[in-house]
Scaffold this motif. Structure first.
Motif, PDB file in Angstrom:
ATOM      1  N   GLY A  67      22.097  39.695 -11.786  1.00 23.19           N
ATOM      2  CA  GLY A  67      22.328  38.696 -10.942  1.00 23.19           C
ATOM      3  C   GLY A  67      22.324  37.735 -11.614  1.00 23.19           C
ATOM      4  N   ASN A  68      22.774  37.234 -12.706  1.00 20.26           N
ATOM      5  CA  ASN A  68      23.634  36.122 -13.334  1.00 20.26           C
ATOM      6  C   ASN A  68      24.843  36.275 -13.098  1.00 20.26           C
ATOM      7  N   LEU A  69      25.443  37.436 -13.625  1.00 19.92           N
ATOM      8  CA  LEU A  69      26.527  38.290 -13.153  1.00 19.92           C
ATOM      9  C   LEU A  69      27.256  38.481 -11.887  1.00 19.92           C
ATOM     10  N   VAL A  70      26.388  38.932 -10.997  1.00 22.22           N
ATOM     11  CA  VAL A  70      26.829  39.347  -9.627  1.00 22.22           C
ATOM     12  C   VAL A  70      26.671  37.465  -9.230  1.00 22.22           C
ATOM     13  N   ALA A  71      25.818  36.630  -9.846  1.00 23.19           N
ATOM     14  CA  ALA A  71      26.398  34.666  -8.578  1.00 23.19           C
ATOM     15  C   ALA A  71      27.700  34.536  -9.543  1.00 23.19           C
ATOM     16  N   GLN A  72      27.576  35.214 -11.143  1.00 19.65           N
ATOM     17  CA  GLN A  72      29.478  34.538 -11.364  1.00 19.65           C
ATOM     18  C   GLN A  72      30.114  34.814 -11.193  1.00 19.65           C
ATOM     19  N   LEU A  73      30.042  36.308 -10.517  1.00 18.40           N
ATOM     20  CA  LEU A  73      31.303  37.055 -10.014  1.00 18.40           C
ATOM     21  C   LEU A  73      31.227  36.005  -8.433  1.00 18.40           C
ATOM     22  N   ASN A  74      30.458  35.715  -8.093  1.00 16.19           N
ATOM     23  CA  ASN A  74      30.711  35.651  -6.537  1.00 16.19           C
ATOM     24  C   ASN A  74      31.299  34.042  -6.590  1.00 16.19           C
ATOM     25  N   MET A 100      14.307  34.098 -17.433  1.00 17.49           N
ATOM     26  CA  MET A 100      13.719  34.466 -18.101  1.00 17.49           C
ATOM     27  C   MET A 100      13.449  33.739 -19.091  1.00 17.49           C
ATOM     28  N   GLU A 101      12.394  33.818 -19.109  1.00 11.84           N
ATOM     29  CA  GLU A 101      11.921  33.161 -20.613  1.00 11.84           C
ATOM     30  C   GLU A 101      12.235  33.536 -21.878  1.00 11.84           C
ATOM     31  N   GLN A 102      12.380  32.367 -22.426  1.00  9.82           N
ATOM     32  CA  GLN A 102      12.715  32.322 -24.497  1.00  9.82           C
ATOM     33  C   GLN A 102      11.476  33.383 -24.967  1.00  9.82           C
ATOM     34  N   ALA A 103       9.876  33.001 -24.409  1.00  8.52           N
ATOM     35  CA  ALA A 103       8.743  34.073 -24.856  1.00  8.52           C
ATOM     36  C   ALA A 103       8.718  35.057 -25.277  1.00  8.52           C
ATOM     37  N   LYS A 104       9.538  35.498 -23.629  1.00 11.15           N
ATOM     38  CA  LYS A 104       9.551  37.528 -23.050  1.00 11.15           C
ATOM     39  C   LYS A 104      10.600  37.541 -23.806  1.00 11.15           C
ATOM     40  N   LYS A 122      13.146  45.919 -18.542  1.00 10.01           N
ATOM     41  CA  LYS A 122      13.706  45.748 -16.517  1.00 10.01           C
ATOM     42  C   LYS A 122      14.626  44.694 -16.190  1.00 10.01           C
ATOM     43  N   GLU A 123      12.618  43.784 -16.479  1.00 10.45           N
ATOM     44  CA  GLU A 123      13.330  42.368 -16.305  1.00 10.45           C
ATOM     45  C   GLU A 123      14.320  41.652 -16.723  1.00 10.45           C
ATOM     46  N   PHE A 124      14.571  41.667 -17.781  1.00  9.22           N
ATOM     47  CA  PHE A 124      15.830  41.602 -18.580  1.00  9.22           C
ATOM     48  C   PHE A 124      16.879  41.531 -17.923  1.00  9.22           C
ATOM     49  N   ILE A 125      17.083  42.936 -17.675  1.00 15.14           N
ATOM     50  CA  ILE A 125      18.398  43.504 -17.555  1.00 15.14           C
ATOM     51  C   ILE A 125      19.078  43.100 -15.609  1.00 15.14           C
ATOM     52  N   ALA A 126      17.384  42.864 -15.087  1.00 15.37           N
ATOM     53  CA  ALA A 126      18.084  42.602 -13.483  1.00 15.37           C
ATOM     54  C   ALA A 126      18.281  41.558 -13.920  1.00 15.37           C
ATOM     55  N   ASN A 127      17.495  39.815 -14.496  1.00 16.35           N
ATOM     56  CA  ASN A 127      18.234  39.014 -14.562  1.00 16.35           C
ATOM     57  C   ASN A 127      19.448  38.638 -15.535  1.00 16.35           C
ATOM     58  N   VAL A 128      20.019  39.241 -16.273  1.00 18.99           N
ATOM     59  CA  VAL A 128      21.547  39.401 -16.515  1.00 18.99           C
ATOM     60  C   VAL A 128      22.371  40.345 -15.563  1.00 18.99           C
TER      61      VAL A 128
END
Length: 74
Positions: free
Chosen positions: A42-49, A1-5, A34-40
């Motif tokens: 996604g990152n968590l799933v990638a780390q756990l995988n 997510m962009e810093q501006a958001k 909602k966009e921020f939570i989806a991003n977090v």
């Protein structure tokens, strides 16, 4: 997510506490959250995988391959 958001989320949160938000701002805040939570997530799933566990027999097992949606490594 962009810093501006992220900055916009913080601005809206401060304004909400200080003086309240208009309906349009509430909708914007909801979409940004909602966009921020989806991003977090996604990152968590990638780390756990990408977690490897060493089994008692010495073999290495990737948890993403076992439980996640990651494709098997070559």
């Amino acid at each position: 997510m962009e810093q501006a958001k992220i900055d916009r989320i913080n601005v809206l949160a401060r304004k909400s506490r200080a003086e309240g938000l208009t309906e349009e701002e509430k909708k914007e805040q909801d979409l940004l959250r909602k966009e921020f939570i989806a991003n977090v997530r996604g990152n968590l799933v990638a780390q756990l995988n990408n977690i490897d566990m060493v089994n008692p027999d010495g073999s290495i097992e990737n948890l993403g391959e076992k439980y996640g949606k990651k494709t098997k490594r070559s």
